[in-house]
Design an enzyme around this catalytic site. Structure first.
Site, PDB file in Angstrom:
ATOM      1  N   ASP A 103     -29.441 -48.691  14.426  1.00  0.00           N
ATOM      2  CA  ASP A 103     -28.673 -49.936  14.527  1.00  0.00           C
ATOM      3  C   ASP A 103     -27.272 -49.728  13.971  1.00  0.00           C
ATOM      4  O   ASP A 103     -27.029 -48.813  13.176  1.00  0.00           O
ATOM      5  CB  ASP A 103     -29.358 -51.044  13.719  1.00  0.00           C
ATOM      6  CG  ASP A 103     -30.730 -51.397  14.287  1.00  0.00           C
ATOM      7  OD1 ASP A 103     -30.952 -51.180  15.489  1.00  0.00           O
ATOM      8  OD2 ASP A 103     -31.570 -51.890  13.507  1.00  0.00           O
TER       9      ASP A 103
HETATM   10  N1  URA Z   1     -35.571 -49.381  12.591  1.00  0.00           N
HETATM   11  C1  URA Z   1     -34.637 -50.353  12.596  1.00  0.00           C
HETATM   12  O1  URA Z   1     -34.946 -51.533  12.454  1.00  0.00           O
HETATM   13  N2  URA Z   1     -33.361 -50.008  12.764  1.00  0.00           N
HETATM   14  C2  URA Z   1     -32.961 -48.731  12.907  1.00  0.00           C
HETATM   15  O2  URA Z   1     -31.760 -48.475  13.034  1.00  0.00           O
HETATM   16  C3  URA Z   1     -33.936 -47.724  12.894  1.00  0.00           C
HETATM   17  C4  URA Z   1     -35.237 -48.079  12.737  1.00  0.00           C
END
Ligand code: URA
Length: 238
Positions: A103
Site C-alpha cells: 500500500d
Molecule cells: N497488507 C496490507 O494491508 N497492506 C500491505 O501493503 C501489505 C500487506
C-alpha cells in the site's frame, strides 16, 4: 540485440554513455573495435570487451528497495510518485516492475525485477511464499485475537485467511506491536486481518519475503541489487 542495449543492460550507463564508449574505441566485439552502437551482437556467443574487460550480460535485474511511505508500488501513476520513479535511469531502462503491491502507506521490503517468471512464482498463491510484516496496532492484542489471527479470520466477506504466525514484541509493555507472517497476499490483507479482530493497523512494514530480508542499511527510498545468495534462495536453488 543492439550493442548499446547490451552495454546499457550490463551496467555501463545510459545509451548516451555507451555511445561515448564506442566512440572512444573502448569496445570490441570478437576482437574487432566496435564502430556503431546500433550494431547487433549475440550476448551468448559474441565476446564483447570494454577496455579489455569481458562484458557479462545479465538478462534480468533483481532489486530490493526499502519502500518509503507515500509512494505507489507501480511502474507509473498520473498523480503520485512511484517506486520506479526512485530508480536510477540505467535501472529504469531495464523496465523492472514491483513484485506485488505494498500500500501507499506501507514501507519496507519491495522486490523489483523484469523477470516475469520469478515474479509469478513469488506471487503464486500455490507457492505459499511467507511474508513477514512488522505491524503496529491501535489497540493491544489479546491472546484470543492472536489465536484467531493464527488460525484464520474472515476478510472480504467470505475469504478465510490461511494459518498465520503472530510474534508479539516482548520489549513492549502493551501488545500493540507484532510480527505477522502470512503466506498469501490479498489486497490490504494485513489491515483487513487486523480489522477482523476489531483492531487497526497504524504502521506497516514488510520485513521479509521468502528467505530475503530487508537490508536495514537501506534508508527509505534506497535500493540495491539482490546478492547471488538472495537470488538463489528466492529461486530455491540453494
Ligand atoms: N497488507 C496490507 O494491508 N497492506 C500491505 O501493503 C501489505 C500487506
Amino acid at each position: 540485440m543492439r550493442l548499446d542495449k547490451l552495454l546499457a543492460n550490463s551496467g555501463f550507463g545510459s545509451r548516451k554513455d555507451v555511445k561515448k564508449l564506442v566512440k572512444a574505441r573502448a569496445v570490441t566485439v570478437n576482437g574487432e573495435v566496435a564502430k556503431q552502437v546500433k550494431d547487433h551482437v549475440d550476448p551468448s556467443n559474441d565476446e564483447v570487451l570494454v577496455h579489455g574487460e569481458r562484458v557479462e550480460y545479465k538478462e534480468f535485474i533483481y532489486l530490493m528497495m526499502n519502500k518509503p511511505d507515500g509512494v505507489i508500488s507501480a511502474t507509473e501513476d498520473l498523480r503520485d510518485e512511484t517506486v520506479v520513479d526512485l530508480l536510477e535511469p540505467e535501472d529504469i531502462a531495464r523496465e523492472p516492475f514491483p513484485v506485488g503491491r505494498l500500500d501507499k502507506d506501507t514501507v519496507g521490503l519491495l522486490l523489483l525485477t523484469n523477470d516475469g517468471q520469478l515474479a509469478h512464482q513469488l506471487l503464486s498463491p500455490k507457492k505459499h511464499v511467507p511474508k513477514t510484516y512488522e505491524v503496529h496496532l491501535k489497540y493491544p492484542l489479546g491472546d484470543q485475537d492472536i489465536k484467531r489471527l493464527e488460525e484464520g479470520v474472515v476478510i472480504l466477506d467470505d475469504y478465510h485467511t490461511k494459518p498465520a504466525k503472530v510474534e508479539v514484541d516482548a520489549n513492549e509493555e502493551e501488545d500493540t506491536r507484532i510480527r505477522l507472517t502470512i503466506t498469501e497476499g490479498k489486497y490490504h490483507q494485513v489491515k483487513l486481518m487486523a480489522q477482523a479482530v476489531g483492531n487497526e493497523v497504524i504502521f506497516l512494514k514488510r520485513l521479509s519475503m521468502g528467505a530475503v530480508s530487508l537490508d536495514e542499511d537501506l534508508a527509505p527510498g534506497e535500493y540495491r541489487e539482490l546478492t547471488d545468495e538472495e537470488l538463489d534462495s528466492l529461486m530455491n536453488r540453494e
